[in-house]
Design a protein around this motif. Structure first.
Motif, PDB file in Angstrom:
ATOM      1  N   VAL A 181       0.805  -0.958   0.048  1.00 49.29           N
ATOM      2  CA  VAL A 181      -0.036  -0.158  -0.053  1.00 49.29           C
ATOM      3  C   VAL A 181       0.843   1.368  -0.074  1.00 49.29           C
ATOM      4  N   PHE A 182       1.881   1.373   1.001  1.00 44.48           N
ATOM      5  CA  PHE A 182       2.590   2.560   1.328  1.00 44.48           C
ATOM      6  C   PHE A 182       3.928   2.171   1.672  1.00 44.48           C
ATOM      7  N   SER A 183       5.032   2.833   1.465  1.00 47.67           N
ATOM      8  CA  SER A 183       6.208   2.695   1.964  1.00 47.67           C
ATOM      9  C   SER A 183       7.037   3.729   2.027  1.00 47.67           C
ATOM     10  N   PHE A 184       7.885   3.644   2.949  1.00 46.03           N
ATOM     11  CA  PHE A 184       9.115   4.829   3.281  1.00 46.03           C
ATOM     12  C   PHE A 184      10.441   4.445   3.767  1.00 46.03           C
ATOM     13  N   ASP A 185      11.490   4.928   3.247  1.00 50.83           N
ATOM     14  CA  ASP A 185      12.766   4.302   3.616  1.00 50.83           C
ATOM     15  C   ASP A 185      13.015   5.044   4.972  1.00 50.83           C
ATOM     16  N   GLN A 186      13.767   4.234   5.831  1.00 60.32           N
ATOM     17  CA  GLN A 186      14.546   4.689   7.169  1.00 60.32           C
ATOM     18  C   GLN A 186      15.804   4.629   7.316  1.00 60.32           C
ATOM     19  N   PRO A 187      16.494   5.752   7.523  1.00 59.01           N
ATOM     20  CA  PRO A 187      17.994   5.886   7.572  1.00 59.01           C
ATOM     21  C   PRO A 187      18.565   4.914   8.497  1.00 59.01           C
ATOM     22  N   GLN A 188      18.002   5.010   9.750  1.00 64.77           N
ATOM     23  CA  GLN A 188      18.611   4.128  10.609  1.00 64.77           C
ATOM     24  C   GLN A 188      17.663   2.944  11.256  1.00 64.77           C
ATOM     25  N   PHE A 189      18.022   2.065  12.301  1.00 59.47           N
ATOM     26  CA  PHE A 189      17.192   1.038  12.743  1.00 59.47           C
ATOM     27  C   PHE A 189      16.112   1.387  13.351  1.00 59.47           C
ATOM     28  N   ASN A 190      16.381   2.503  14.304  1.00 57.99           N
ATOM     29  CA  ASN A 190      15.386   2.579  15.431  1.00 57.99           C
ATOM     30  C   ASN A 190      14.368   3.734  15.026  1.00 57.99           C
ATOM     31  N   HIS A 191      13.640   4.150  15.962  1.00 56.30           N
ATOM     32  CA  HIS A 191      12.570   5.152  16.059  1.00 56.30           C
ATOM     33  C   HIS A 191      11.705   4.785  14.691  1.00 56.30           C
ATOM     34  N   ASN A 192      10.855   3.765  14.602  1.00 59.07           N
ATOM     35  CA  ASN A 192      10.065   3.433  13.583  1.00 59.07           C
ATOM     36  C   ASN A 192       8.733   3.418  13.788  1.00 59.07           C
ATOM     37  N   GLY A 193       8.416   4.233  14.968  1.00 62.30           N
ATOM     38  CA  GLY A 193       6.925   4.302  15.130  1.00 62.30           C
ATOM     39  C   GLY A 193       6.125   2.913  15.169  1.00 62.30           C
ATOM     40  N   GLY A 194       5.126   2.954  14.106  1.00 67.77           N
ATOM     41  CA  GLY A 194       4.660   1.605  13.800  1.00 67.77           C
ATOM     42  C   GLY A 194       3.414   1.213  14.276  1.00 67.77           C
ATOM     43  N   ASP A 195       2.691   2.190  14.854  1.00 66.63           N
ATOM     44  CA  ASP A 195       1.147   2.013  15.004  1.00 66.63           C
ATOM     45  C   ASP A 195       0.312   2.082  13.808  1.00 66.63           C
ATOM     46  N   LEU A 196      -0.751   1.357  13.926  1.00 72.15           N
ATOM     47  CA  LEU A 196      -1.653   1.492  12.846  1.00 72.15           C
ATOM     48  C   LEU A 196      -2.970   1.731  13.509  1.00 72.15           C
ATOM     49  N   ASP A 197      -4.136   2.508  13.222  1.00 76.23           N
ATOM     50  CA  ASP A 197      -5.269   2.834  13.878  1.00 76.23           C
ATOM     51  C   ASP A 197      -6.228   3.281  12.952  1.00 76.23           C
ATOM     52  N   PHE A 198      -7.326   2.713  12.634  1.00 76.29           N
ATOM     53  CA  PHE A 198      -8.516   3.297  11.959  1.00 76.29           C
ATOM     54  C   PHE A 198      -9.180   4.356  12.818  1.00 76.29           C
ATOM     55  N   GLY A 199      -9.463   5.563  12.361  1.00 69.24           N
ATOM     56  CA  GLY A 199     -10.097   6.488  13.148  1.00 69.24           C
ATOM     57  C   GLY A 199     -11.749   6.289  13.047  1.00 69.24           C
ATOM     58  N   PRO A 200     -12.388   7.146  13.719  1.00 63.22           N
ATOM     59  CA  PRO A 200     -13.860   7.141  13.510  1.00 63.22           C
ATOM     60  C   PRO A 200     -14.222   7.909  12.154  1.00 63.22           C
ATOM     61  N   ASP A 201     -13.227   8.436  11.161  1.00 58.49           N
ATOM     62  CA  ASP A 201     -13.517   8.815   9.923  1.00 58.49           C
ATOM     63  C   ASP A 201     -13.197   7.814   9.109  1.00 58.49           C
ATOM     64  N   GLY A 202     -12.982   6.414   9.549  1.00 58.42           N
ATOM     65  CA  GLY A 202     -12.698   5.188   8.746  1.00 58.42           C
ATOM     66  C   GLY A 202     -11.360   5.301   7.793  1.00 58.42           C
ATOM     67  N   LEU A 203     -10.515   6.470   8.264  1.00 61.71           N
ATOM     68  CA  LEU A 203      -9.358   6.420   7.653  1.00 61.71           C
ATOM     69  C   LEU A 203      -8.139   5.781   8.516  1.00 61.71           C
ATOM     70  N   LEU A 204      -7.004   5.342   7.773  1.00 64.45           N
ATOM     71  CA  LEU A 204      -5.922   4.927   8.456  1.00 64.45           C
ATOM     72  C   LEU A 204      -4.766   5.904   8.983  1.00 64.45           C
ATOM     73  N   TYR A 205      -4.531   5.902  10.202  1.00 63.63           N
ATOM     74  CA  TYR A 205      -3.588   6.704  10.797  1.00 63.63           C
ATOM     75  C   TYR A 205      -2.424   5.928  11.187  1.00 63.63           C
ATOM     76  N   ILE A 206      -1.036   6.520  10.854  1.00 59.88           N
ATOM     77  CA  ILE A 206       0.294   5.534  10.843  1.00 59.88           C
ATOM     78  C   ILE A 206       1.072   6.537  11.531  1.00 59.88           C
ATOM     79  N   THR A 207       1.728   5.970  12.845  1.00 61.23           N
ATOM     80  CA  THR A 207       2.631   6.559  13.435  1.00 61.23           C
ATOM     81  C   THR A 207       4.116   6.357  12.569  1.00 61.23           C
ATOM     82  N   SER A 208       4.993   7.516  13.002  1.00 63.42           N
ATOM     83  CA  SER A 208       6.213   7.252  12.249  1.00 63.42           C
ATOM     84  C   SER A 208       7.264   7.802  12.919  1.00 63.42           C
ATOM     85  N   GLY A 209       8.424   7.218  13.426  1.00 62.84           N
ATOM     86  CA  GLY A 209       9.512   7.966  14.051  1.00 62.84           C
ATOM     87  C   GLY A 209      10.250   8.626  13.156  1.00 62.84           C
TER      88      GLY A 209
END
Length: 488
Positions: free
Chosen positions: A202-230
């Motif tokens: 679906v969607f991808s992005f490069d990470q320069p280092q190994f850490n701080h990846n966030g990584g949570d996925l949550d559908f909001g009440p609006d039906g949209l997908l929220y992604i946390t990213s470090g």
């Protein structure tokens, strides 16, 4: 593709998705620069104390390795589905306490796709999952995994121009995939990875280092997908900072990725995976995203200025996140569209001085200093300092019935009281009507002291009851435990 050939049960350790490492970095190759004239704060926040409400823990299962999230699926009210960093999604029956502890069953195995966790301190792996709001009809599941960088990411690493930055290939890419879930003959859920279309990128992005990846996925009440990213990893979100491998960092130009709207790093993102109008034709940009049409901005950005928003959750229409700090302060944020949460200009409700480029073990030479709220930056609802923990683990605002005294309390935790001893803590802060002044929102500990395990995540079942997810102190496995009110 880089792979860890050991079986998941042999992969030692977490961790961890939260911005910690036990790796000791050497002195920076680049010379340190003079810091601004700021006075470091040695004890930024008063100590967290046990509160009047205390919780008890009951083990639901010990059959997991490194659990990081507990989620639910429509039509399965007695199940908690647990994301395991080593690459598994588990079905954990939680409906009958008389059967605890239970043996979980495997819904999805992506261990062959992920890079990490392959060593103690590794933050990569299977980090998040969310069932579609229409799961009962469409059977769709979305996952967030750390995968080998293959040059096809939708967003590349931000370009470093500093002479001291050692520009290298990306460490890995963060990948959002879509899966179709079916039923086993016994009525359980399973993903048949041999079926056509499974694992759609679906969607991808490069990470320069190994850490701080966030990584949570949550559908909001609006039906949209929220992604946390470090912010892309390393320390201090700045080029030339000495990384854990003793080499100067790259991929954090200017004021860092948290403040750079052109990259998905250091953000909370929002997409519509059900539509196909994006540049790669695999998702859509919601028209109401706050930076749609802003010159140079990534249109997926919903909010920015984060270091490592490890876990996020919705309470009605309110989005809450725990953002892991650098050397001094951990924070709890209420996330609003377009908000700038300050990293790396601020850490918690304090000014942040990145100082030079040197490292001191897992820490850097940066520090916080007293600074009033800054125009255009959103301070956290609550924060605490490293006298009380080392990495915040975001949780949920409690809305169940088993702990009535905690209704309206954001229940969250910290991985460990002291680095590497894996003595997690469970916290709560009343967010029913929080003060706009961070320091006025008092965090209480919901136990008399730390637990004898590292806290790696929280889960919420269909009845809005809460679970704490842990890893053993020796790194040999993990557990899922139910929270219940012990007193008053």
């Amino acid at each position: 593709m880089r792979r860890d050939s050991r079986a998941p049960s042999q992969r030692r350790g977490w961790f961890a998705t939260v911005g910690l490492s036990c790796v000791v970095a050497l002195t920076a190759a680049a010379p340190a620069i003079a810091s601004a004239a700021h006075e470091p704060l040695g004890d930024p926040v008063p100590d967290v104390r046990p509160g009047p409400v205390q919780v008890a823990l009951t083990t639901v299962t010990n059959g997991v390795f490194a659990p990081v999230a507990g989620i639910t699926a429509a039509g399965h009210p007695t199940k908690l589905f647990v994301v395991d960093q080593v690459g598994f999604l588990w079905d954990v029956p939680v409906g009958n306490r008389a059967q605890w502890p239970v043996t979980p069953t495997k819904v999805l195995d992506v261990s062959d796709l992920v890079v990490g966790p392959s060593r103690d301190g590794d933050e990569r792996g299977f980090l998040g999952a969310a069932f579609s709001p229409g799961f009962a009809q469409n059977g769709l599941l979305y996952t967030y995994t750390s995968e080998a960088a293959d040059g096809t990411a939708d967003y590349k690493v931000p370009v470093s121009t500093a002479a001291c930055a050692l520009v290298l290939p990306p460490d890995h890419q963060s990948m959002i995939r879509e899966w179709r879930v079916t039923y086993t003959p016994g009525g359980g859920l399973v993903v048949d990875r041999t079926a056509p279309g499974q694992g759609r990128r679906v969607f991808s992005f490069d990470q320069p280092q190994f850490n701080h990846n966030g990584g949570d996925l949550d559908f909001g009440p609006d039906g949209l997908l929220y992604i946390t990213s470090g912010d892309g990893g390393g320390k201090d979100d700045q080029d030339c900072q000495t990384d854990f491998d003793a080499r100067p960092m790259f991929g954090h130009p200017g004021d860092g990725n948290g403040q750079n709207l052109s990259t998905p790093l250091g953000k909370i993102l929002r997409i519509d995976p059900a539509a196909r109008t994006s540049r790669n034709g695999q998702y859509a940009i919601p028209a109401t995203n706050p930076f749609v049409g802003a010159p140079g901005a990534a249109p997926e950005v919903y909010a920015y200025g984060f270091r490592n928003p490890f876990r996020a959750s919705f309470d009605g229409g309110a989005l809450w996140a725990g953002d892991v700090g650098q050397n001094d302060v951990e924070e709890v944020d209420r996330v609003v569209a377009g908000g700038n949460y300050g990293w790396r200009l601020r850490e918690g409700a304090f000014g942040f001085d990145p100082a030079g480029f040197q490292s001191k073990g897992f820490k850097s030479d940066a520090f916080v200093f007293a600074q009033p709220p800054q125009a255009g930056l959103v301070d956290p609802v609550a924060n605490y300092d490293h006298d009380d923990g080392s990495a915040v683990i975001g949780g949920f605002v409690y809305r169940g019935t088993a702990m009535p005294a905690l209704t309206g309390t954001y229940v969250f935790g910290d991985f460990t009281r002291r680095l590497n001893n894996r003595h997690g803590r469970i916290f709560g802060v009343d967010v029913t009507n929080p003060s706009p002044v961070t320091a006025a929102n008092v965090i209480n500990e919901l136990r008399d002291g730390p637990i004898d395990a590292g806290i790696t995540g929280f889960g919420q079942d269909n009845a809005r009851e809460l679970y704490v997810l842990t890893v053993n102190r020796d790194g040999t496995g993990g557990a899922v435990m139910r929270l219940d009110q012990a007193r008053p």
